[in-house]
Design a protein around this motif. Structure first.
Motif, PDB file in Angstrom:
ATOM      1  N   VAL A 152      -6.925  -0.451  -6.398  1.00 31.29           N
ATOM      2  CA  VAL A 152      -6.592   0.698  -5.553  1.00 31.29           C
ATOM      3  C   VAL A 152      -6.842   0.372  -4.080  1.00 31.29           C
ATOM      4  O   VAL A 152      -6.021   0.698  -3.202  1.00 31.29           O
ATOM      5  CB  VAL A 152      -7.409   1.934  -5.976  1.00 31.29           C
ATOM      6  CG1 VAL A 152      -7.227   3.072  -4.964  1.00 31.29           C
ATOM      7  CG2 VAL A 152      -6.978   2.398  -7.360  1.00 31.29           C
ATOM      8  N   LEU A 153      -7.971  -0.280  -3.822  1.00 31.39           N
ATOM      9  CA  LEU A 153      -8.288  -0.642  -2.439  1.00 31.39           C
ATOM     10  C   LEU A 153      -7.254  -1.620  -1.882  1.00 31.39           C
ATOM     11  O   LEU A 153      -6.804  -1.473  -0.723  1.00 31.39           O
ATOM     12  CB  LEU A 153      -9.686  -1.255  -2.365  1.00 31.39           C
ATOM     13  CG  LEU A 153     -10.124  -1.748  -0.987  1.00 31.39           C
ATOM     14  CD1 LEU A 153     -10.104  -0.610   0.024  1.00 31.39           C
ATOM     15  CD2 LEU A 153     -11.512  -2.381  -1.059  1.00 31.39           C
ATOM     16  N   ALA A 154      -6.858  -2.596  -2.688  1.00 28.51           N
ATOM     17  CA  ALA A 154      -5.851  -3.561  -2.240  1.00 28.51           C
ATOM     18  C   ALA A 154      -4.535  -2.864  -1.907  1.00 28.51           C
ATOM     19  O   ALA A 154      -3.893  -3.148  -0.881  1.00 28.51           O
ATOM     20  CB  ALA A 154      -5.634  -4.631  -3.303  1.00 28.51           C
ATOM     21  N   GLY A 155      -4.129  -1.918  -2.776  1.00 26.97           N
ATOM     22  CA  GLY A 155      -2.891  -1.186  -2.515  1.00 26.97           C
ATOM     23  C   GLY A 155      -2.974  -0.361  -1.243  1.00 26.97           C
ATOM     24  O   GLY A 155      -2.021  -0.322  -0.442  1.00 26.97           O
ATOM     25  N   GLY A 156      -4.103   0.315  -1.043  1.00 30.87           N
ATOM     26  CA  GLY A 156      -4.262   1.115   0.165  1.00 30.87           C
ATOM     27  C   GLY A 156      -4.246   0.267   1.428  1.00 30.87           C
ATOM     28  O   GLY A 156      -3.647   0.656   2.443  1.00 30.87           O
ATOM     29  N   LEU A 157      -4.891  -0.904   1.381  1.00 28.42           N
ATOM     30  CA  LEU A 157      -4.895  -1.788   2.546  1.00 28.42           C
ATOM     31  C   LEU A 157      -3.497  -2.309   2.855  1.00 28.42           C
ATOM     32  O   LEU A 157      -3.127  -2.456   4.031  1.00 28.42           O
ATOM     33  CB  LEU A 157      -5.860  -2.957   2.323  1.00 28.42           C
ATOM     34  CG  LEU A 157      -7.357  -2.594   2.243  1.00 28.42           C
ATOM     35  CD1 LEU A 157      -8.192  -3.837   1.983  1.00 28.42           C
ATOM     36  CD2 LEU A 157      -7.819  -1.903   3.521  1.00 28.42           C
ATOM     37  N   LEU A 158      -2.724  -2.581   1.817  1.00 21.84           N
ATOM     38  CA  LEU A 158      -1.349  -3.033   2.050  1.00 21.84           C
ATOM     39  C   LEU A 158      -0.506  -1.945   2.700  1.00 21.84           C
ATOM     40  O   LEU A 158       0.300  -2.208   3.603  1.00 21.84           O
ATOM     41  CB  LEU A 158      -0.713  -3.462   0.724  1.00 21.84           C
ATOM     42  CG  LEU A 158      -1.160  -4.806   0.157  1.00 21.84           C
ATOM     43  CD1 LEU A 158      -0.534  -5.037  -1.213  1.00 21.84           C
ATOM     44  CD2 LEU A 158      -0.763  -5.940   1.105  1.00 21.84           C
ATOM     45  N   ILE A 159      -0.712  -0.691   2.256  1.00 21.16           N
ATOM     46  CA  ILE A 159       0.062   0.406   2.827  1.00 21.16           C
ATOM     47  C   ILE A 159      -0.333   0.655   4.281  1.00 21.16           C
ATOM     48  O   ILE A 159       0.509   0.729   5.180  1.00 21.16           O
ATOM     49  CB  ILE A 159      -0.120   1.687   1.995  1.00 21.16           C
ATOM     50  CG1 ILE A 159       0.491   1.508   0.602  1.00 21.16           C
ATOM     51  CG2 ILE A 159       0.515   2.886   2.700  1.00 21.16           C
ATOM     52  CD1 ILE A 159       0.198   2.657  -0.342  1.00 21.16           C
ATOM     53  N   ALA A 160      -1.647   0.803   4.508  1.00 18.79           N
ATOM     54  CA  ALA A 160      -2.118   1.140   5.853  1.00 18.79           C
ATOM     55  C   ALA A 160      -2.090  -0.032   6.813  1.00 18.79           C
ATOM     56  O   ALA A 160      -1.922   0.155   8.027  1.00 18.79           O
ATOM     57  CB  ALA A 160      -3.544   1.700   5.778  1.00 18.79           C
ATOM     58  N   GLY A 161      -2.259  -1.252   6.304  1.00 18.54           N
ATOM     59  CA  GLY A 161      -2.369  -2.413   7.184  1.00 18.54           C
ATOM     60  C   GLY A 161      -1.117  -3.249   7.303  1.00 18.54           C
ATOM     61  O   GLY A 161      -1.039  -4.100   8.200  1.00 18.54           O
ATOM     62  N   VAL A 162      -0.129  -3.028   6.390  1.00 16.81           N
ATOM     63  CA  VAL A 162       1.085  -3.849   6.428  1.00 16.81           C
ATOM     64  C   VAL A 162       2.341  -2.981   6.502  1.00 16.81           C
ATOM     65  O   VAL A 162       3.143  -3.099   7.438  1.00 16.81           O
ATOM     66  CB  VAL A 162       1.158  -4.792   5.207  1.00 16.81           C
ATOM     67  CG1 VAL A 162       2.451  -5.608   5.256  1.00 16.81           C
ATOM     68  CG2 VAL A 162      -0.048  -5.722   5.174  1.00 16.81           C
ATOM     69  N   LEU A 163       2.533  -2.104   5.534  1.00 21.92           N
ATOM     70  CA  LEU A 163       3.783  -1.357   5.449  1.00 21.92           C
ATOM     71  C   LEU A 163       3.944  -0.365   6.608  1.00 21.92           C
ATOM     72  O   LEU A 163       4.998  -0.331   7.265  1.00 21.92           O
ATOM     73  CB  LEU A 163       3.859  -0.621   4.111  1.00 21.92           C
ATOM     74  CG  LEU A 163       3.905  -1.526   2.866  1.00 21.92           C
ATOM     75  CD1 LEU A 163       4.012  -0.678   1.600  1.00 21.92           C
ATOM     76  CD2 LEU A 163       5.074  -2.490   2.962  1.00 21.92           C
ATOM     77  N   LEU A 164       2.916   0.458   6.868  1.00 24.69           N
ATOM     78  CA  LEU A 164       3.036   1.429   7.955  1.00 24.69           C
ATOM     79  C   LEU A 164       3.127   0.765   9.335  1.00 24.69           C
ATOM     80  O   LEU A 164       3.935   1.199  10.170  1.00 24.69           O
ATOM     81  CB  LEU A 164       1.869   2.421   7.902  1.00 24.69           C
ATOM     82  CG  LEU A 164       1.944   3.439   6.756  1.00 24.69           C
ATOM     83  CD1 LEU A 164       0.693   4.299   6.710  1.00 24.69           C
ATOM     84  CD2 LEU A 164       3.184   4.323   6.918  1.00 24.69           C
TER      85      LEU A 164
END
Length: 529
Positions: A152-164
């Motif tokens: 879950v943490l990895a997914g959140g970091l990808l969303i907030a730190g890469v995709l957005l």
């Protein structure tokens, strides 16, 4: 930017990044340890069971504040060193292009565009590196404690730190308020401001002031609208990124069972906050890249800094020029500053330009030097591969004296001039008393000099390495008649066989020239020998 990222600069950046990683690690440790201690204290254990956690919380709190302070010092130290070097290169590039007295757009490049590099390093490069290191370490640690929480943490970091951040970057580059449009409009606003400040008398004389004010206001409003739209996009993306860590923490708290749930949830929340600033930074990267590109454009003309660098001499050889129907219009409308001017400048010719104030005499010099855009007609005779500013230059009406030494005001940062050459230029300009005082500070815009001394310093700058066509705009202004006669005669001797075009109001000067041309309302109305 060539030469900026030296091994020393890279080492300083890495050191600042290491301190930033340690700061964030201390923050994660502080939150995790404090949360564990609170959860453990709920069971009312002996105080000794919490002693290590209490000491760890104090240690992490002290370390976070202390290392953060050191990281700020290290980061700003390296960035300010880079900015100082880059600003010097930008000014050297402007000087090499003949823009020693830059206009609004050039000033925007030297000031705001160079400052954009600070954002690039402090708000993009360093935070991205720190987020990557801390994020990977946190995912590994949380995943070891609970694989579901780690995922879950990895997914959140990808969303907030890469995709957005990627979404914000795309919107900033392609939307109506794109970074390129903002940078271009900001330069136009700066140019309008300088035009209004420096050209107020001419604009009023030609009745162009109302139009100039209206256009400047319109540009300012357009810039405000573009920046508001850009801020709205950045705010939306950053706001979305800020919600992700909270969602991740909530998901971890739901998935993980037992006393580890609050610890892992708050650790995930803390780690998530490390990547939130990347969204705002990415939204500005288009603007920052545009600014860096503009700086690279002018810094490319700067010579490599080196004590052994030879002097960048002016274009060698005689250069005969001819102006055919040259027209120059003010950027804000109104009448033409020059209207269909024809003028022959054979090599070695000495031409005096006379006329009333605001008639277009200074604009004529600017057109010859390529400082004013020619909107009609053409200038023939430039050597192949040469720019106008390489073959024509000298003392212009807007020439600037810097708050620095006599030496630096003469050389403008160029290496290779000896004291004898500087002294000879000062002697030729009638400022020989400063030949032995090259390290004297002249004050802001030459405030420690008299008006006549300031003009002679500018003349000495022009005579230090004169181009084939020497342009002089009232070089003896502020001198008494006897001193003006002596200085002009000496300066013309120093010019040698070069072509000289000089604007003057003094009738006594005209006998020293081969030709006299009169400018009236932007036109050459009469010539005489």
């Amino acid at each position: 930017m060539r030469g900026l990222l030296t091994p020393g600069v890279v080492a300083r950046l890495l050191f600042a990044g290491l301190l930033a990683v340690l700061t964030e690690a201390a923050g994660v440790g502080l939150v995790g340890t404090a949360t564990w201690m609170i959860v453990r204290a709920a069971d009312q254990p002996p105080l000794a069971a919490l002693a290590v956690a209490i000491a760890a919380v104090r240690a992490f709190a002290l370390l976070k504040g202390g290392i953060r302070y050191a990281e700020r010092l290290a980061g700003h130290d390296v960035v300010l060193r880079v900015l100082a070097d880059l600003r010097a290169r930008a000014f050297a590039g402007l000087t090499a292009r003949g823009d020693a007295a830059p206009g609004g757009d050039a000033l925007s490049r030297v000031v705001s565009d160079v400052d954009a590099v600070q954002d690039l390093l402090l708000r993009a490069v360093l935070p991205a590196g720190v987020a990557a290191v801390v994020g990977l370490a946190a995912v590994a640690g949380v995943g070891a404690a609970d694989p579901r929480a780690g995922a879950v943490l990895a997914g959140g970091l990808l969303i907030a730190g890469v995709l957005l951040p990627a979404l914000g970057n795309v919107l900033a580059r392609t939307g109506p308020a794109s970074a390129a449009a903002i940078a271009r409009t900001r330069g136009e606003v700066a140019q309008s401001t300088v035009d209004l400040a420096h050209g107020a008398a001419e604009l009023i004389a030609f009745g162009a002031m109302p139009a100039a004010l209206a256009e400047a206001s319109a540009r300012s409003r357009r810039l405000a609208r573009l920046e508001a739209r850009s801020a709205a996009v950045s705010g939306l993306v950053t706001g979305a990124a800020a919600l992700v860590p909270a969602g991740v923490a909530l998901a971890v708290a739901v998935l993980v069972q037992g006393s580890a749930a609050p610890v892992l949830a708050l650790v995930a929340l803390t780690v998530g906050e490390v990547v939130v600033p990347l969204a705002a930074a990415a939204a500005r990267q288009g603007e920052v890249r545009a600014a860096v590109g503009r700086i690279r454009e002018i810094a490319a003309d700067a010579p490599e800094p080196s004590g052994a660098q030879p002097v960048q001499r002016a274009w060698a050889g005689a250069v005969p020029l001819r102006l055919h129907g040259v027209t120059v219009r003010y950027p804000h409308g109104g009448r033409a500053a020059l209207d269909g001017v024809d003028l022959d400048l054979p090599a070695g010719r000495r031409v005096a330009v006379v006329g009333a104030s605001g008639a277009g005499k200074s604009t004529l010099l600017d057109a010859i030097a390529g400082r004013a855009p020619v909107t009609g007609g053409r200038v023939d005779g430039l050597p192949e591969g040469a720019e106008p500013w390489q073959v024509a230059g000298g003392v212009f009406a807007d020439a600037h004296v810097f708050h620095d030494t006599v030496r630096e005001n003469l050389t403008l940062g160029r290496d290779g001039f000896g004291d004898d050459e500087l002294g000879a230029a000062l002697e030729a300009a009638g400022l020989g008393e400063y030949a032995g005082r090259l390290d004297d500070i002249v004050g802001e815009d030459g405030g420690r000099l008299s008006g006549g001394q300031r003009q002679r310093l500018l003349l000495a700058r022009a005579l230090l390495d004169p181009p084939p066509i020497l342009l002089l705009d009232e070089p003896t202004e502020g001198l008494d008649p006897a001193a003006a006669d002596a200085v002009l005669a000496t300066a013309l001797r120093a010019a040698g066989e070069r072509t000289v075009v000089m604007v003057t109001h003094r009738q006594a000067d005209l006998k020293l020239f081969d030709e006299v041309v009169t400018v009236d309302d932007g036109r050459l109305t009469a010539t005489g020998g």
